[in-house]
Scaffold this active site. Structure first.
Site, PDB file in Angstrom:
ATOM      1  N   HIS A 286      30.362  40.204  65.554  1.00 18.71           N
ATOM      2  CA  HIS A 286      30.115  38.938  66.242  1.00 18.71           C
ATOM      3  C   HIS A 286      30.880  37.787  65.600  1.00 18.71           C
ATOM      4  O   HIS A 286      31.128  36.765  66.238  1.00 18.71           O
ATOM      5  CB  HIS A 286      28.606  38.657  66.195  1.00 18.71           C
ATOM      6  CG  HIS A 286      28.190  37.395  66.899  1.00 18.71           C
ATOM      7  ND1 HIS A 286      28.272  37.247  68.261  1.00 18.71           N
ATOM      8  CD2 HIS A 286      27.686  36.234  66.427  1.00 18.71           C
ATOM      9  CE1 HIS A 286      27.832  36.043  68.601  1.00 18.71           C
ATOM     10  NE2 HIS A 286      27.476  35.410  67.509  1.00 18.71           N
TER      11      HIS A 286
ATOM     12  N   ASP B  25      29.837  43.719  70.503  1.00 20.92           N
ATOM     13  CA  ASP B  25      28.981  42.652  69.962  1.00 20.92           C
ATOM     14  C   ASP B  25      27.539  42.851  70.416  1.00 20.92           C
ATOM     15  O   ASP B  25      27.238  42.779  71.605  1.00 20.92           O
ATOM     16  CB  ASP B  25      29.515  41.295  70.440  1.00 20.92           C
ATOM     17  CG  ASP B  25      28.822  40.127  69.754  1.00 20.92           C
ATOM     18  OD1 ASP B  25      27.778  40.335  69.114  1.00 20.92           O
ATOM     19  OD2 ASP B  25      29.323  38.995  69.872  1.00 20.92           O
TER      20      ASP B  25
ATOM     21  N   SER C   3      29.430  31.228  69.980  1.00 25.14           N
ATOM     22  CA  SER C   3      28.130  31.862  70.126  1.00 25.14           C
ATOM     23  C   SER C   3      27.170  31.002  70.950  1.00 25.14           C
ATOM     24  O   SER C   3      27.476  30.626  72.076  1.00 25.14           O
ATOM     25  CB  SER C   3      27.579  32.155  68.732  1.00 25.14           C
ATOM     26  OG  SER C   3      26.569  33.113  68.766  1.00 25.14           O
TER      27      SER C   3
END
Length: 721
Positions: free
Chosen positions: A684, A637, A551
């Site tokens: 995610h 996502d 991320s």
């Protein structure tokens, strides 16, 4: 505990790695793969498939199959490590199986598990309303909440390919009463957090476009349920959740942004259940509230250097004017979490040396504070959520990425710390693992902590492959929970480094502030300093080094790859945030307005635009020989738009092609492999299906071994007698 996590509860670009666990509940002898943090799966049929835009995966397939088997064996080996997934009621223990939620009656000598919720019922409700298609629905139980007298149970569910949560309210059967086929009372969509105030009143928040701003009240006292609005937050950068105090008397409505807080309380002991304000929101004030007797224990960033300290105020006068300081840690020690156990406040703190300790403060005599030392390898603490009977002991697990969770209990009253099982042993052999805490000196003189896990002395690690982990954003600590994949790598001769760069929260709020907006480049420089220090200390070499991030951690890694490609051989990125500039320019994206406090506003502030443009991974790609990269993304996502990952991959491949075209001599250096692995779904956090998760982890290991030129160790065959 989870106090500071509630201050950072917004759905940031963040991933928790260890998602699955094999668990055995002895009274009923059932076994199933379960999700950590009380997240479990139920499948209704079919399977997900990779996106057609994935590329470059075939060369790793054979090795991926090999590591799939090794990982499955590793997860099985650590299947019986302790966790806190059980939920304790007055007389029942609740647990989660693959097909639903069960309970056993502790009053019975040989209890038979009773199913209180079958997840198939939720699927059938979907079918009746026509909300599902022919594809499989895989339900995950995220959390369970019991009403005070166990009249009702509320559970939040989600499917594996979406982040939209749902809450199911179940009426629990009384002892010796006949089964109730209509025990599902209500289903609530898009519910994020929820808590019972009474047996018939549930408060909850709803999630819209990754943002919680509304609080509702569900009343089940009449024949028909009634839902009323309680609170609505108007600031777009504030995330709202509800929580229950440890003594179960106070329900709080917590509204937190990146830099400010506001808390409302609801006294569950009164009949009107009306919220009242603790302290109005003001810039740069973060605070969290716990209840103790007729007062509030407050954790707020009002200490020296705007770090956290503990304060107290009367419940009747909760505003900041009445806050009285109780405790501030020594310089270099930062508070990471807080809980109230009986008449004591227990703090989780990180010392200047990087280790975790517990600090116990007597609320009747605050000057009587003492510190409890924990094992030097401890990196994370997971506290057990109290059951209906509020006890005077704090139960918790400590672990590290390579040390399995170990149970401890602390009695604050007498300072007694107990560890291990009843017979004094510890679950799971930890092996010959060495934990070394280093400090790398950045060019500005800042010492950056590095946690190193290895076998053997540091001086003998020159030929060992090195996997470097990094995050450095949102004031969050780098995730260091136990992971079988990390343990497997360590046992295969790898060295694991965790670089706690600025932008994270390892050294307090100031550690985050130093790398916020204008200071983002500092995190990149910290990562470079960590690698230099490791190499100069005799730990591995660039040709045997790989970086990994998830991320927002991809920002520092991607930026370093643009400026110092020679420092690593390979990179793996999961759900990578790589287009900072493009994302912060688009206010229509779910997290942009909220995240401008972290990254800056390139639209309204020209200086911010220049700063972001100077380090943004996507906008600084140049023709050169990059390290090999494995980029794993998820097609739906919402936190990290797929378009940015696709654009980054395309530009990176073009830059590498240009480099080898314009530099004929470069044909003698190996061309990097840029591999794009796109999975379907909106999650995610990656796949929650165990087999899909294994495939993803096995691909990552196959990629690392291939790109670093390593031979995978073969398991020793047993000799025939």
């Amino acid at each position: 505990m989870a106090v500071l996590s509630s201050l950072l509860c917004s759905p940031a670009r963040f991933i928790s790695p260890f998602r699955l666990r094999l668990w055995d509940f002895s009274p009923c002898k059932r076994r199933t793969w379960l999700l950590l943090s009380v997240q479990r799966c139920y499948s209704s049929d079919s399977s997900n498939s990779s996106d057609h835009r994935s590329s470059g995966l075939e060369r790793y397939k054979d090795l991926q199959k090999y590591f799939n088997r090794r990982l499955k064996a590793a997860y099985h080996r650590f299947s019986h490590i302790p966790d806190h997934s059980l939920v304790c009621g007055h007389n029942h223990v609740y647990f989660i199986e693959g097909d639903g939620i069960y309970r056993v009656d502790q009053r019975q000598s040989d209890p038979e598990p009773e199913q209180v919720l079958h997840l198939g019922q939720v699927s059938r409700q979907e079918e009746k309303t026509g909300l599902i298609n022919e594809e499989r629905i895989q339900w995950i139980v995220q959390r369970i909440r019991l009403s005070p007298q166990e009249k009702h149970l509320a559970a939040s569910l989600k499917t594996t390919d979406t982040e939209e949560p749902r809450c199911v309210v179940v009426r629990l059967r009384k002892r010796n009463s006949p089964p109730d086929p209509q025990h599902i009372v209500l289903t609530l969509d898009k519910v994020f957090s929820f808590e019972w105030a009474t047996d018939d009143v549930l408060f909850y928040t709803t999630l819209e476009a990754l943002r919680c701003s509304k609080v509702f009240r569900l009343d089940l006292t009449s024949k028909e349920s009634r839902i009323t609005s309680v609170f609505e937050e108007t600031h777009p950068d504030v995330f709202v959740e509800v929580a229950l105090s440890r003594d179960r008397q106070m329900l709080s409505i917590n509204g937190n942004s990146r830099s400010s807080s506001e808390v409302l309380l609801i006294d569950g002991t009164t009949s009107h259940l009306e919220p009242f304000l603790v302290q109005p929101r003001q810039p740069d004030l973060l605070y969290h509230v716990e209840h103790w007797r007729e007062s509030l224990v407050i954790l707020a960033n009002t200490g020296p250097g705007k770090e956290y300290q503990v304060l107290q105020s009367p419940l009747s006068e909760p505003s900041m004017a009445s806050w009285v300081p109780l405790f501030a840690p020594d310089s270099g020690t930062v508070i990471k979490d807080m809980d109230v156990i009986g008449d004591h406040c227990v703090l989780v703190a990180r010392t200047a040396a990087g280790g975790l300790v517990l600090i116990v403060i007597s609320l009747t005599n605050p000057k009587e504070a003492y510190t409890v030392q924990l094992p030097s390898w401890a990196c994370t603490i997971q506290t057990k959520k109290p059951g209906m009977a509020v006890g005077s002991v704090l139960e918790f697990l400590i672990s590290s990425p390579v040390h399995t969770p170990m149970p401890y209990s602390l009695s604050p009253q007498d300072g007694l710390l107990l560890s291990g099982s009843k017979d004094g042993s510890f679950p799971g052999a930890q092996g010959r693992i060495t934990t070394t805490r280093l400090e790398a000196c950045n060019q500005d003189g800042t010492l950056v902590p590095v946690t190193l896990f290895h076998s053997g002395p540091v001086g003998g690690l020159r030929q060992a492959p090195l996997l470097v982990h990094v995050y450095g954003a949102y004031g969050r600590d780098l995730n260091m929970e136990f992971c079988p994949e990390k343990r497997l790598l360590l046992e295969q001769g790898w060295t694991l480094a965790f670089c706690h760069i600025r932008g994270g929260g390892e050294r307090g709020l100031s550690w985050h502030r130093q790398a916020g907006v204008e200071g983002k480049q500092r995190g990149v420089e910290d990562l470079r300093a960590c690698l230099r220090h490791l190499f100069s200390s005799g730990v591995s070499s660039p040709s045997l080094t790989a970086l990994t991030a998830c991320s927002a951690g991809a920002v520092a890694v991607g930026a370093l790859c643009n400026t110092h490609t020679h420092m690593m051989r390979a990179v793996t990125l999961q759900a990578p945030f790589l287009d900072v500039l493009g994302t912060m320019e688009d206010p229509s994206l779910p997290l942009t307005l909220e995240d401008r406090e972290e990254w800056g506003d390139p639209v309204g502030n020209p200086e911010h635009r220049l700063i972001i443009s100077s380090y943004c991974p996507l906008h600084n790609i140049t023709p050169q020989c990059y390290p090999s990269m494995l980029l794993t993304a998820y097609s739906g996502d919402a936190r990290v738009p797929l378009a940015g990952v696709l654009k980054y991959t395309e530009l990176l491949k073009k830059a590498i092609h240009t480099h080898f075209t314009l530099n004929p001599k470069s044909e003698y250096e190996p061309a990097p492999n840029i591999v794009l692995n796109i999975q379907s779904g909106e999650n995610h956090l990656g796949p929650e299906d165990f087999e899909l998760m294994l495939e993803e982890e096995a691909l990552r290991l196959a990629f690392l071994y291939t790109e670093l030129g390593l031979e995978p160790p073969r398991p020793q065959r047993k000799r025939r007698r």
